[in-house]
Design a protein around this motif. Structure first.
Motif, PDB file in Angstrom:
ATOM      1  N   THR A   6       0.823  -1.201   0.000  1.00 28.00           N
ATOM      2  CA  THR A   6       0.000   0.000   0.000  1.00 28.00           C
ATOM      3  C   THR A   6       0.865   1.261   0.000  1.00 28.00           C
ATOM      4  O   THR A   6       0.572   2.228  -0.715  1.00 28.00           O
ATOM      5  N   MET A   7       1.940   1.232   0.769  1.00 25.78           N
ATOM      6  CA  MET A   7       2.828   2.393   0.857  1.00 25.78           C
ATOM      7  C   MET A   7       3.482   2.680  -0.490  1.00 25.78           C
ATOM      8  O   MET A   7       3.645   3.828  -0.892  1.00 25.78           O
ATOM      9  N   PHE A   8       3.857   1.622  -1.205  1.00 26.38           N
ATOM     10  CA  PHE A   8       4.442   1.818  -2.538  1.00 26.38           C
ATOM     11  C   PHE A   8       3.430   2.450  -3.479  1.00 26.38           C
ATOM     12  O   PHE A   8       3.740   3.419  -4.196  1.00 26.38           O
ATOM     13  N   LEU A   9       2.212   1.933  -3.479  1.00 28.47           N
ATOM     14  CA  LEU A   9       1.183   2.431  -4.389  1.00 28.47           C
ATOM     15  C   LEU A   9       0.706   3.827  -4.020  1.00 28.47           C
ATOM     16  O   LEU A   9       0.182   4.549  -4.861  1.00 28.47           O
ATOM     17  N   GLN A  10       0.924   4.225  -2.776  1.00 31.55           N
ATOM     18  CA  GLN A  10       0.575   5.581  -2.351  1.00 31.55           C
ATOM     19  C   GLN A  10       1.741   6.558  -2.485  1.00 31.55           C
ATOM     20  O   GLN A  10       1.613   7.721  -2.107  1.00 31.55           O
ATOM     21  N   GLY A  11       2.856   6.098  -3.030  1.00 35.38           N
ATOM     22  CA  GLY A  11       4.000   6.976  -3.254  1.00 35.38           C
ATOM     23  C   GLY A  11       4.828   7.247  -2.009  1.00 35.38           C
ATOM     24  O   GLY A  11       5.552   8.243  -1.958  1.00 35.38           O
ATOM     25  N   GLN A  12       4.768   6.356  -1.018  1.00 34.10           N
ATOM     26  CA  GLN A  12       5.531   6.545   0.213  1.00 34.10           C
ATOM     27  C   GLN A  12       6.885   5.857   0.186  1.00 34.10           C
ATOM     28  O   GLN A  12       7.637   5.923   1.139  1.00 34.10           O
ATOM     29  N   THR A  13       7.185   5.176  -0.911  1.00 34.46           N
ATOM     30  CA  THR A  13       8.512   4.616  -1.133  1.00 34.46           C
ATOM     31  C   THR A  13       8.761   4.581  -2.632  1.00 34.46           C
ATOM     32  O   THR A  13       7.825   4.399  -3.425  1.00 34.46           O
ATOM     33  N   ALA A  14      10.011   4.758  -3.014  1.00 38.09           N
ATOM     34  CA  ALA A  14      10.350   4.766  -4.438  1.00 38.09           C
ATOM     35  C   ALA A  14      10.612   3.361  -4.967  1.00 38.09           C
ATOM     36  O   ALA A  14      10.403   3.094  -6.155  1.00 38.09           O
ATOM     37  N   MET A  15      11.063   2.466  -4.070  1.00 42.00           N
ATOM     38  CA  MET A  15      11.381   1.103  -4.478  1.00 42.00           C
ATOM     39  C   MET A  15      10.779   0.123  -3.473  1.00 42.00           C
ATOM     40  O   MET A  15      10.742   0.399  -2.270  1.00 42.00           O
ATOM     41  N   LEU A  16      10.344  -1.012  -3.984  1.00 43.02           N
ATOM     42  CA  LEU A  16       9.767  -2.050  -3.137  1.00 43.02           C
ATOM     43  C   LEU A  16      10.274  -3.407  -3.591  1.00 43.02           C
ATOM     44  O   LEU A  16      10.062  -3.804  -4.734  1.00 43.02           O
ATOM     45  N   SER A  17      10.935  -4.119  -2.703  1.00 45.71           N
ATOM     46  CA  SER A  17      11.373  -5.482  -2.996  1.00 45.71           C
ATOM     47  C   SER A  17      10.250  -6.428  -2.594  1.00 45.71           C
ATOM     48  O   SER A  17       9.892  -6.520  -1.412  1.00 45.71           O
ATOM     49  N   ALA A  18       9.671  -7.103  -3.574  1.00 49.81           N
ATOM     50  CA  ALA A  18       8.506  -7.953  -3.302  1.00 49.81           C
ATOM     51  C   ALA A  18       8.321  -8.925  -4.463  1.00 49.81           C
ATOM     52  O   ALA A  18       9.130  -8.974  -5.396  1.00 49.81           O
ATOM     53  N   GLY A  19       7.234  -9.677  -4.408  1.00 48.65           N
ATOM     54  CA  GLY A  19       6.942 -10.638  -5.460  1.00 48.65           C
ATOM     55  C   GLY A  19       5.788 -10.212  -6.326  1.00 48.65           C
ATOM     56  O   GLY A  19       5.284  -9.086  -6.232  1.00 48.65           O
ATOM     57  N   GLU A  20       5.353 -11.140  -7.163  1.00 42.68           N
ATOM     58  CA  GLU A  20       4.282 -10.847  -8.114  1.00 42.68           C
ATOM     59  C   GLU A  20       2.936 -10.638  -7.422  1.00 42.68           C
ATOM     60  O   GLU A  20       2.000 -10.122  -8.031  1.00 42.68           O
ATOM     61  N   PHE A  21       2.835 -11.011  -6.141  1.00 42.96           N
ATOM     62  CA  PHE A  21       1.565 -10.872  -5.441  1.00 42.96           C
ATOM     63  C   PHE A  21       1.120  -9.410  -5.312  1.00 42.96           C
ATOM     64  O   PHE A  21      -0.063  -9.130  -5.075  1.00 42.96           O
ATOM     65  N   ARG A  56      -1.941  -7.863  -7.544  1.00 44.65           N
ATOM     66  CA  ARG A  56      -3.379  -7.886  -7.252  1.00 44.65           C
ATOM     67  C   ARG A  56      -3.864  -6.559  -6.676  1.00 44.65           C
ATOM     68  O   ARG A  56      -5.024  -6.196  -6.851  1.00 44.65           O
ATOM     69  N   ASN A  57      -2.969  -5.827  -6.009  1.00 43.20           N
ATOM     70  CA  ASN A  57      -3.325  -4.490  -5.535  1.00 43.20           C
ATOM     71  C   ASN A  57      -2.967  -3.423  -6.563  1.00 43.20           C
ATOM     72  O   ASN A  57      -3.709  -2.460  -6.759  1.00 43.20           O
ATOM     73  N   ALA A  58      -1.819  -3.599  -7.221  1.00 43.05           N
ATOM     74  CA  ALA A  58      -1.384  -2.607  -8.207  1.00 43.05           C
ATOM     75  C   ALA A  58      -2.370  -2.489  -9.360  1.00 43.05           C
ATOM     76  O   ALA A  58      -2.544  -1.412  -9.940  1.00 43.05           O
ATOM     77  N   ASN A  59      -3.022  -3.591  -9.701  1.00 37.47           N
ATOM     78  CA  ASN A  59      -3.991  -3.577 -10.802  1.00 37.47           C
ATOM     79  C   ASN A  59      -5.386  -3.148 -10.360  1.00 37.47           C
ATOM     80  O   ASN A  59      -6.273  -2.958 -11.194  1.00 37.47           O
ATOM     81  N   ASN A  60      -5.565  -2.997  -9.060  1.00 32.21           N
ATOM     82  CA  ASN A  60      -6.857  -2.606  -8.504  1.00 32.21           C
ATOM     83  C   ASN A  60      -6.869  -1.087  -8.303  1.00 32.21           C
ATOM     84  O   ASN A  60      -6.624  -0.575  -7.209  1.00 32.21           O
ATOM     85  N   LEU A  61      -7.138  -0.364  -9.371  1.00 34.30           N
ATOM     86  CA  LEU A  61      -7.068   1.097  -9.326  1.00 34.30           C
ATOM     87  C   LEU A  61      -8.219   1.723  -8.540  1.00 34.30           C
ATOM     88  O   LEU A  61      -8.131   2.883  -8.127  1.00 34.30           O
ATOM     89  N   LYS A  62      -9.264   0.957  -8.319  1.00 38.06           N
ATOM     90  CA  LYS A  62     -10.389   1.483  -7.542  1.00 38.06           C
ATOM     91  C   LYS A  62      -9.987   1.658  -6.075  1.00 38.06           C
ATOM     92  O   LYS A  62     -10.225   2.715  -5.478  1.00 38.06           O
ATOM     93  N   ASP A  63      -9.390   0.628  -5.512  1.00 34.27           N
ATOM     94  CA  ASP A  63      -9.004   0.678  -4.100  1.00 34.27           C
ATOM     95  C   ASP A  63      -7.591   1.223  -3.890  1.00 34.27           C
ATOM     96  O   ASP A  63      -7.269   1.691  -2.794  1.00 34.27           O
ATOM     97  N   TYR A  64      -6.763   1.158  -4.935  1.00 29.34           N
ATOM     98  CA  TYR A  64      -5.375   1.628  -4.825  1.00 29.34           C
ATOM     99  C   TYR A  64      -5.054   2.557  -6.001  1.00 29.34           C
ATOM    100  O   TYR A  64      -4.213   2.238  -6.853  1.00 29.34           O
ATOM    101  N   PRO A  65      -5.724   3.688  -6.085  1.00 29.36           N
ATOM    102  CA  PRO A  65      -5.496   4.600  -7.225  1.00 29.36           C
ATOM    103  C   PRO A  65      -4.084   5.168  -7.198  1.00 29.36           C
ATOM    104  O   PRO A  65      -3.561   5.554  -6.155  1.00 29.36           O
ATOM    105  N   HIS A  66      -3.439   5.193  -8.360  1.00 30.49           N
ATOM    106  CA  HIS A  66      -2.111   5.805  -8.478  1.00 30.49           C
ATOM    107  C   HIS A  66      -1.888   6.198  -9.931  1.00 30.49           C
ATOM    108  O   HIS A  66      -2.421   5.558 -10.843  1.00 30.49           O
ATOM    109  N   ASP A  67      -1.102   7.238 -10.126  1.00 32.33           N
ATOM    110  CA  ASP A  67      -0.886   7.782 -11.462  1.00 32.33           C
ATOM    111  C   ASP A  67       0.480   7.422 -12.049  1.00 32.33           C
ATOM    112  O   ASP A  67       0.686   7.536 -13.255  1.00 32.33           O
TER     113      ASP A  67
END
Length: 434
Positions: A263-278, A281-292
């Motif tokens: 959530t912090m990555f998608l809200q612009g609170q970090t520039a880089m995030l080490s994570a997996g493909e999971f 599911r949030n990054a593609n959900n622009l309704k609940d996790y809007p980002h430009d």
């Protein structure tokens, strides 16, 4: 006397015959038909997995249940952490409502094999796991046998806020970048209320594991490699990022606050995030996790440029096992084959790309990017997310993994220095690997 007891006995015999007839009739109905319609009792299975039901699993289950009215499956979600895995293991050991389950790392699968709750699948002649899933599937073998079927392509990488990189005049990193490079990037990208780097808990040891996979768990003389200098170098860099550069959260803070890193990555609170493909599911959900901003990708960095035997977290994963204690193993196996060979496609939109050769990869990619094509840097996605790298599944006893974590946590909590940390990891792992 005979006239007194004969009618009574006859009545008992007749009643018994009538009851037996009723029982027989009920049994036949369960296996046969009533008024021309099958009344065969439905088989009920449960599938345990860590993905939220609404992120794809429930659609998968609904599709199966619609196609297979005689075998109905229920999805039970468990969180892939210590408490969640204990909950699953307890259900398996006590044979309570667990027919199928997902394994997300080799140590937990090994533990379940040792406990006798994973059905051995190598004897199955109606499905060739090696041929269907590919050569990376063999990394999940235990004693040269399969106790679960890998179902998806594993992908771990660094998510990049490309807009932030562009603003800092930083290019997308090369595949062979290092932790020193990452440290410099994080330093330049850190701003008030913006971290340079966040790490999902599952990715915290990605470089450590890739390093160990390359050099081997043991040295040629049988000595543990848990005290190696590359681990020490990486841990020192990360400690410096926490307490000197302040470019990543202090370990204790991230642990206690349970930071929602995706959530912090998608809200612009970090520039880089080490994570997996999971995260998809949030990054593609622009309704609940809007980002430009547009997302780009980089490989998990190695420790230094001289590390030529480094391996990347990837390959195949989401290993689906059948409980050895299930009363419906044949039905569970039918579901497992169906799931791997396309049944799991509704999971693709959340980043879970099927590994089976029976699934059209273009269809899976289309589902992944549907409606969000403009949110990703295509070149880095093709190079990293769908690229091919030497991968691994670390085959280390869970106790050794746990001991390593206990020691580096003390270092990141400033309860012991790096030399003591390395010495303890070496000593404890040496005892456990025996």
């Amino acid at each position: 006397m005979k006239k007194k007891w004969y009618p009574a006995v006859l009545s008992v015999l007749l009643a018994g015959t009538m009851l037996a007839g009723c029982g027989s009739s009920g049994s036949n109905d369960a296996q046969g038909s009533t008024n021309g319609q099958s009344t065969k009792e439905k088989i009920k299975l449960t599938l345990w997995g860590a993905v939220p039901a609404e992120a794809g699993p429930q659609t998968v289950i609904d599709n199966w249940n619609k196609e297979n009215p005689d075998i109905q499956v229920e999805y039970i979600r468990y969180v892939n952490d210590d408490a969640g895995n204990l909950k699953l293991d307890t259900a398996l050991m006590t044979n309570q409502n667990a027919d199928l389950y997902m394994n997300y790392d080799l140590p937990h699968l090994q533990k379940r094999v040792d406990a006798g709750v994973a059905l051995e699948l190598s004897a199955k002649t109606d499905y060739d796991i090696d041929s269907q899933i590919g050569q990376d599937a063999a990394l999940w073998k235990i004693n040269d046998k399969y106790y679960g079927m890998p179902t998806k392509k594993n992908m771990s990488f660094v998510w990049l806020n490309k807009d932030m990189l562009d603003a800092a005049d930083l290019p997308i990193p090369a595949v062979d970048w290092t932790w020193s490079d990452l440290e410099e990037y994080a330093k330049k990208l850190t701003k008030p209320d913006v971290y340079g780097l966040l790490q999902a808990e599952s990715s915290f040891t990605a470089t450590m594991d890739g390093t160990l996979a390359g050099m081997g768990v043991k040295q040629t003389d049988g000595t543990s490699n848990f005290g190696n200098d590359l681990w020490k170098q990486q841990l020192e860099i990360l400690h410096n990022m926490m307490f000197v550069d302040k470019s990543t959260p202090e370990y204790g803070e991230q642990l206690t606050s349970k930071m929602p890193v995706d959530t912090m990555f998608l809200q612009g609170q970090t520039a880089m995030l080490s994570a997996g493909e999971f995260i998809f599911r949030n990054a593609n959900n622009l309704k609940d996790y809007p980002h430009d901003f547009k997302t780009a990708f980089a490989a998990i960095p190695r420790v230094n440029k001289d590390q030529t035997d480094y391996k990347y977290p990837g390959g195949v994963g989401d290993v689906l096992s059948v409980s050895a204690k299930s009363k419906n193993q044949d039905a569970a196996w039918e579901f497992a084959k169906w799931y791997a060979d396309g049944g799991m496609l509704p999971m693709a939109s959340g980043g879970r790309i099927p590994a089976s050769k029976s699934v059209d990869s273009k269809e899976a990619m289309s589902l992944l990017l549907k409606g969000v094509e403009d949110k990703y840097d295509t070149d880095s996605m093709n190079n990293i997310v769908f690229g091919k790298f030497p991968s691994f599944q670390l085959n280390v006893p869970q106790q050794a993994v746990d001991a390593r974590k206990e020691e580096y946590e003390k270092y990141f909590l400033n309860k012991q220095d790096i030399d003591t940390t390395m010495k303890n990891m070496q000593t404890r792992s040496q005892q456990l690997l025996k």
